[in-house]
Design an enzyme around this catalytic site. Structure first.
Site, mmCIF file in Angstrom:
data_model
loop_
_atom_site.group_PDB
_atom_site.id
_atom_site.type_symbol
_atom_site.label_atom_id
_atom_site.label_comp_id
_atom_site.label_asym_id
_atom_site.label_seq_id
_atom_site.Cartn_x
_atom_site.Cartn_y
_atom_site.Cartn_z
ATOM 1 C CB SER A 157 13.448 -1.394 6.903
ATOM 2 O OG SER A 157 12.704 -0.450 7.657
ATOM 3 N N GLY B 198 8.045 -5.011 -7.666
ATOM 4 C CA GLY B 198 9.017 -4.525 -8.640
ATOM 5 C C GLY B 198 10.315 -5.316 -8.574
ATOM 6 C CE1 TYR C 238 15.634 8.627 17.800
ATOM 7 C CE2 TYR C 238 17.049 6.751 17.296
ATOM 8 C CZ TYR C 238 16.864 8.111 17.415
ATOM 9 O OH TYR C 238 17.903 8.960 17.153
ATOM 10 C CG HIS D 109 10.084 37.005 25.823
ATOM 11 N ND1 HIS D 109 10.737 36.025 26.544
ATOM 12 C CD2 HIS D 109 9.371 37.739 26.729
ATOM 13 C CE1 HIS D 109 10.451 36.164 27.827
ATOM 14 N NE2 HIS D 109 9.625 37.202 27.962
ATOM 15 C CB VAL E 115 -0.941 0.030 1.225
ATOM 16 C CG1 VAL E 115 -2.042 -1.000 1.079
ATOM 17 C CG2 VAL E 115 -0.176 -0.169 2.512
ATOM 18 C CB CYS F 149 6.838 6.391 7.431
ATOM 19 S SG CYS F 149 6.479 7.931 8.307
#
Length: 641
Positions: free
Chosen positions: A237, A206, A275, A550, A126, A131
């Site tokens: 990955s 592919g 992570y 600020h 898809v 990600c």
């Protein structure tokens, strides 16, 4: 220092008003322009125009010649490859074919269309890749929920703000739906953006079948073969699962499964404290789980700057329902079945001797990711992967088994292993498109930021302190460190979020920023000022005069830059910055040609230089015009000589 401009003159476009014969005559009359011509750009100094000169990588400076070849369609230019593997087609279906429609492939496709390339993208699953579907996007949806839950569960925080809230709860399926709906929305946006711009989306697996040839198709259907002037591999990955670990998708899971949030176990072991592991520990503990980290190295969060890691452990791990085992491997993990819990056998990472056995409700394998490069047909072009990664050079050009560049073949993103981040893949893809359209481009990976979206967040760019000191020892320069606390920031205190630290590693001799690390509120958003400074080669002495609104969190970086001590202030260009003021004092920070308020004060010498170089430019333009007129007259009046 003079600015220069390199200009490459290509053949006239078909719309040129000059007839073909006259064009040929003009070309014969004109000196050879096959190599770039270096002009002094009318002699205008960058300082005189009010621009601070920026250091650029040598590969991107104007005038650096590169081998070039013409490609089909609009006279575009592509980087010439240095070796040949087999025979290549003489005509092509596409200017660019991208294998993989993740964030990297999508970024490359959009940039290619912008550059006028006929582009196709092949996707076997898809659109959106890891990600969007199984990574950054759904995980941020879950982390958004965990962040809200933490705020509502923190009585101390709420009382400090004068708020009273009843006990917070959540609906597991509603949380899961939020993550799934976000992924679906982003996936649809990516697909529609490519379709709207004319990118051909080809469905199937592919495979490279030869030089500049790709086949694609679904299982059970006839394959289609297409040709392309250039090919980009962007296959991403998959989760890496060490040997001895049995994944059932229910009680022993990877991040792919965890993002579906099919359950919230009472006790979950997380193998790996990078992570992925840290973010999921944030989610699970906010939703009520107890967490046990299993880390092979001697300390948690081994990939982070050590000082930031220690602070993060004090805030993100120690106060929460988290314990940990370091210096151990999970040699065997067995899923729960027949009423038995998940069994985890731990061994010493160094001696490999048995250490302990854990019984938990679930185990999340967060040991990193592995490149998805099987089935690409790399053997057809004599390319051998290295631990699964496709070998590339600094320009993402694929290298074959003999160490030669494969013509017109590139690899970006997780598949090449240079930097396994979605935005790095996109940046690499854009860099490749720049190259195949004639503009040399080398991406500086040290300028690419990274972030961990815990609460508070962690972000970083460039080198850690140990890495910087190792580099300094090898190259013979000094390293300094500047720090500032979020407790000194008005906006952070207003949010009652004063826990945090910003740290900068830099060279005191020239003000070069080597690395910046932030732990605190919205650290992932704050890092980009430092990232851009590194990318543009901006010195501390330049950026410390930037003005920040600020009160904002951005003032954390402002204070960080201002606290740095540079021995010999220099501008980004290396020019001296000691300038005399009208009262006779010396301003070591003002740049030549500038006075307070940003107005330009060009010296007499600079004005004379500008005038002379402007005259050079005018003379060059007039000479070109005369050659053009002469060639035209010869074409229309052949008897005139």
């Amino acid at each position: 220092m003079q600015s220069s401009l390199s200009v490459s003159f290509a053949a006239p476009s078909p719309r040129s008003r000059l007839p073909a014969g006259a064009a040929a005559a003009a070309a014969a009359e004109r000196p050879s322009l096959s190599a770039p011509i270096s002009l002094r750009f009318c002699g205008l100094r960058r300082e005189a125009l009010g621009f601070a000169p920026l250091r650029q990588p040598a590969s991107r400076r104007c005038g650096a010649p590169a081998p070039r070849v013409r490609v089909r369609g609009g006279g575009k230019v592509a980087s010439a490859s240095l070796s040949d593997n087999g025979s290549a087609p003489k005509s092509f279906d596409y200017d660019l074919v991208i294998i993989g429609a993740g964030v990297g492939g999508h970024g490359a496709a959009l940039h290619a269309v912008e550059k006028g390339l006929k582009t196709a993208i092949i996707e076997g699953d898809v659109v959106g890749g890891t990600c969007v579907n199984r990574g950054c996007v759904p995980s941020k949806a879950l982390l958004a929920v965990s962040g809200r839950m933490r705020e509502l569960q923190s009585d101390h925080h709420l009382k400090a703000l004068g708020l009273q809230v009843a006990a917070a709860g959540y609906d597991r399926q509603g949380v899961a739906d939020h993550a799934n709906n976000l992924a679906s929305k982003i996936r649809s946006n990516l697909t529609n953006s490519m379709k709207a711009l004319g990118v051909d989306i080809l469905t199937g697996i592919g495979t490279i079948v030869g030089p500049q040839k790709v086949k694609y198709g679904k299982v059970g259907f006839t394959d289609n073969v297409i040709t392309a002037k250039n090919i980009i591999i962007a296959t991403g990955s998959i989760p890496f699962v060490p040997k001895g670990i049995e994944v059932d998708g229910k009680t022993v899971i990877t991040s792919d499964h965890a993002l579906k949030l099919e359950s919230v176990p009472d006790w979950i072991a997380i193998v790996g404290s990078g992570y992925i592991g840290l973010e999921f520990s944030d989610v699970y503990t906010a939703l009520g789980s107890e967490v046990t980290f299993i880390e092979a190295l001697d300390q948690l969060m081994p990939g982070f700057d050590p000082e930031i890691g220690k602070l993060a452990q004090r805030v993100l791990i120690n106060p929460r329902k988290i314990d940990y085992h370091t210096g151990v491997f999970a040699s065997k993990i067995t899923p729960a079945k027949d009423g038995k819990p998940v069994m985890i056998e731990l061994i010493d990472a160094k001696t490999k001797e048995p250490k302990d056995t854990l019984e938990v409700d679930a185990a999340l394998i967060a040991t990193g990711r592995a490149p998805f490069t099987k089935g690409l047909g790399l053997e057809n072009i004599n390319v051998e992967t290295q631990r699964g990664f496709v070998p590339v050079d600094e320009r993402m050009r694929v290298i074959d088994a003999n160490g030669k560049l494969v013509p017109h073949l590139y690899c970006i993103g997780d598949a090449n292993g240079k930097m396994m981040l979605a935005h790095a893949a996109s940046a690499q893809g854009i860099s490749v498109v720049e190259q195949v359209t004639g503009k040399d481009n080398v991406l500086n990976h040290l300028s690419i930021p990274a972030a961990c979206f815990t609460h508070p967040e962690i972000s970083m760019v460039g080198l850690t302190e140990p890495q910087a000191r190792e580099k300094a020892q090898k190259e013979g320069f000094e390293v300094s460190v500047a720090k500032t606390s979020f407790k000194a920031n008005t906006k952070a205190l207003a949010e009652n979020e004063g826990e945090g630290l910003a740290k900068m590693i830099y060279r005191p001799d020239n003000g070069e920023i080597l690395g910046v690390h932030i732990f605190g509120l919205h650290a992932a958003d704050l890092i980009h000022e430092a990232s851009n400074a590194i990318a543009l080669g901006t010195s501390i002495n330049d950026i410390k005069f930037a003005v920040h609104a600020h009160p904002t969190l951005s003032e954390v970086l402002d204070e960080l830059f201002k606290s740095a001590k540079v021995n010999h202030p220099v501008t980004s260009s290396g020019d001296s910055t000691n300038c005399s003021n009208p009262d006779g004092t010396t301003d070591q920070h003002a740049k030549p040609g500038k006075i307070s308020g940003g107005f330009q004060d060009v010296s007499r010498q600079a004005r004379l230089e500008s005038s002379n170089m402007f005259l050079d430019c005018v003379i060059y333009c007039i000479s070109e015009m005369l050659i053009f007129i002469k060639a035209s007259l010869r074409h229309f009046f052949p008897k005139l000589h």
